[in-house]
Design an enzyme around this catalytic site. Structure first.
Site, PDB file in Angstrom:
ATOM      1  N   CYS A 142       0.813  -1.209   0.000  1.00  0.00           N
ATOM      2  CA  CYS A 142       0.000   0.000   0.000  1.00  0.00           C
ATOM      3  C   CYS A 142       0.854   1.270   0.000  1.00  0.00           C
ATOM      4  CB  CYS A 142      -0.992  -0.037   1.166  1.00  0.00           C
ATOM      5  SG  CYS A 142      -2.394   1.104   0.927  1.00  0.00           S
ATOM      6  N   HIS A 235      -4.354  -4.626   0.299  1.00  0.00           N
ATOM      7  CA  HIS A 235      -4.134  -5.192   1.633  1.00  0.00           C
ATOM      8  C   HIS A 235      -4.544  -6.662   1.683  1.00  0.00           C
ATOM      9  CE1 HIS A 235      -3.011  -1.542   3.831  1.00  0.00           C
ATOM     10  NE2 HIS A 235      -3.901  -0.901   3.088  1.00  0.00           N
ATOM     11  N   GLU A 237      -3.447  -8.767   3.509  1.00  0.00           N
ATOM     12  CA  GLU A 237      -3.340  -9.222   4.902  1.00  0.00           C
ATOM     13  C   GLU A 237      -4.566  -8.899   5.741  1.00  0.00           C
ATOM     14  OE1 GLU A 237      -2.203  -4.884   5.261  1.00  0.00           O
ATOM     15  OE2 GLU A 237      -2.077  -6.462   3.748  1.00  0.00           O
TER      16      GLU A 237
END
Length: 312
Positions: A142, A235, A237
């Site tokens: 990001c 993202h 994650e």
């Protein structure tokens, strides 16, 4: 194989509850293998939450991974106890003479701040340059992806008028790239950002290629030909509730956020999220560790070659 993390790190209990095998450094010292050495430069304010998210993805591999948590400066973190930082994080000065197989640099909530105005920008530049000499492969997530593009190639991000927030469908552009091995032709991934760089700008940089992108979210995964730099603009994650929490946080702050796209069931924020990105996130990190790190890194990290310096 397990990931090796500091003893008593809060993430250990969370991961154990998910049946993810972790071990501390004392037990790892008895293993007669050469583990992967991976650093995590955590720039997020809520560091404990981000630790769990990243460590969960690193755990899905047959490789043993030793993890070092790294801080960019000594300033008090915004949403993390100072005691946690002192107990589990390394100052850059403590690890700058160490070599790493892999490094992950997280995003940061710095959307509208010019890079030079970021309080730790000088430190960030030092770490980015250090990674060129001391890390086999670095994954930038990001904000860090855009920051690295700016530092190494002089590419400035653009800013959207409204935040890009939601879960978007992406297309695989290079199905034979090892980072995408096992991916379906189309997959979903979360985004939460204002900044963007157009795909043609990435592709105009010698040695860089966009390998996945989305009509709505733009370039998502960009890699270097030598596998030593990976830029991920979203993202993978994120937990199932992360976009939910961000949305209601911004509502409470009177920021008038848009409802995250394609995220809540029926786009109704009172309903449960539709979780459809976690398998791709796990596979991406597993492929990175295997094909971009393990199969390219020297057995003796002291033989790590310095990366060719990016050209602006």
């Amino acid at each position: 194989m397990p990931i090796c993390i500091p003893g008593q790190l809060p993430a250990q209990d969370v991961l154990s509850g998910e049946n993810i095998f972790t071990m501390d450094s004392n037990r790892a010292a008895t293993q007669d293998i050469r583990p992967m050495e991976v650093g995590i430069l955590n720039l997020m304010p809520n560091k404990i939450e981000t630790e769990v998210q990243i460590l969960r993805l690193l755990s899905n591999t047959p490789l043993q991974v030793n993890v070092n948590l790294i801080r960019v400066d000594n300033l008090a973190p915004k949403h993390t106890p100072q005691a946690h930082m002192d107990a589990f994080y390394h100052d850059f000065s403590e690890i700058e003479n160490k070599k790493y197989d892999g490094l992950i640099v997280t995003g940061a909530p710095l959307a509208h701040l010019p890079y030079e105005d970021v309080k730790y920008w000088d430190n960030m530049k030092d770490i980015l340059e250090w990674a060129q000499r001391n890390v086999q492969s670095t994954m930038y997530l990001c904000w860090a992806a855009h920051a690295a593009m700016y530092h190494f190639y002089g590419v400035q991000r653009k800013l959207r008028d409204n935040k890009l927030s939601g879960v978007f469908e992406h297309k695989v552009l290079d199905p034979y790239n090892e980072l995408l091995r096992g991916f379906d032709p189309y997959f979903y991934a979360p985004h939460s950002r204002f900044g963007y760089i157009d795909s043609d700008v990435y592709n105009s940089v010698k040695g860089l290629h966009v390998i996945t992108e989305s009509p709505e979210a733009g370039a998502y995964t960009v890699v270097s030909d030598d596998k030593r730099m990976v830029f991920v603009t979203g993202h993978p994650e994120y937990d199932p509730e992360t976009l939910h929490d961000e949305y209601y946080r911004d509502l409470q702050a009177d920021l008038h956020p848009a409802i995250p796209a394609n995220y809540f069931t029926d786009d109704d924020p009172t309903k449960a999220p539709l979780v459809r990105w976690r398998s791709h996130g796990s596979l991406m990190f597993n492929n990175w560790l295997n094909y971009y790190v393990y199969q390219t890194t020297p057995y003796d990290l002291n033989q790590l070659a310095e990366k060719a310096q990016p050209k602006r």
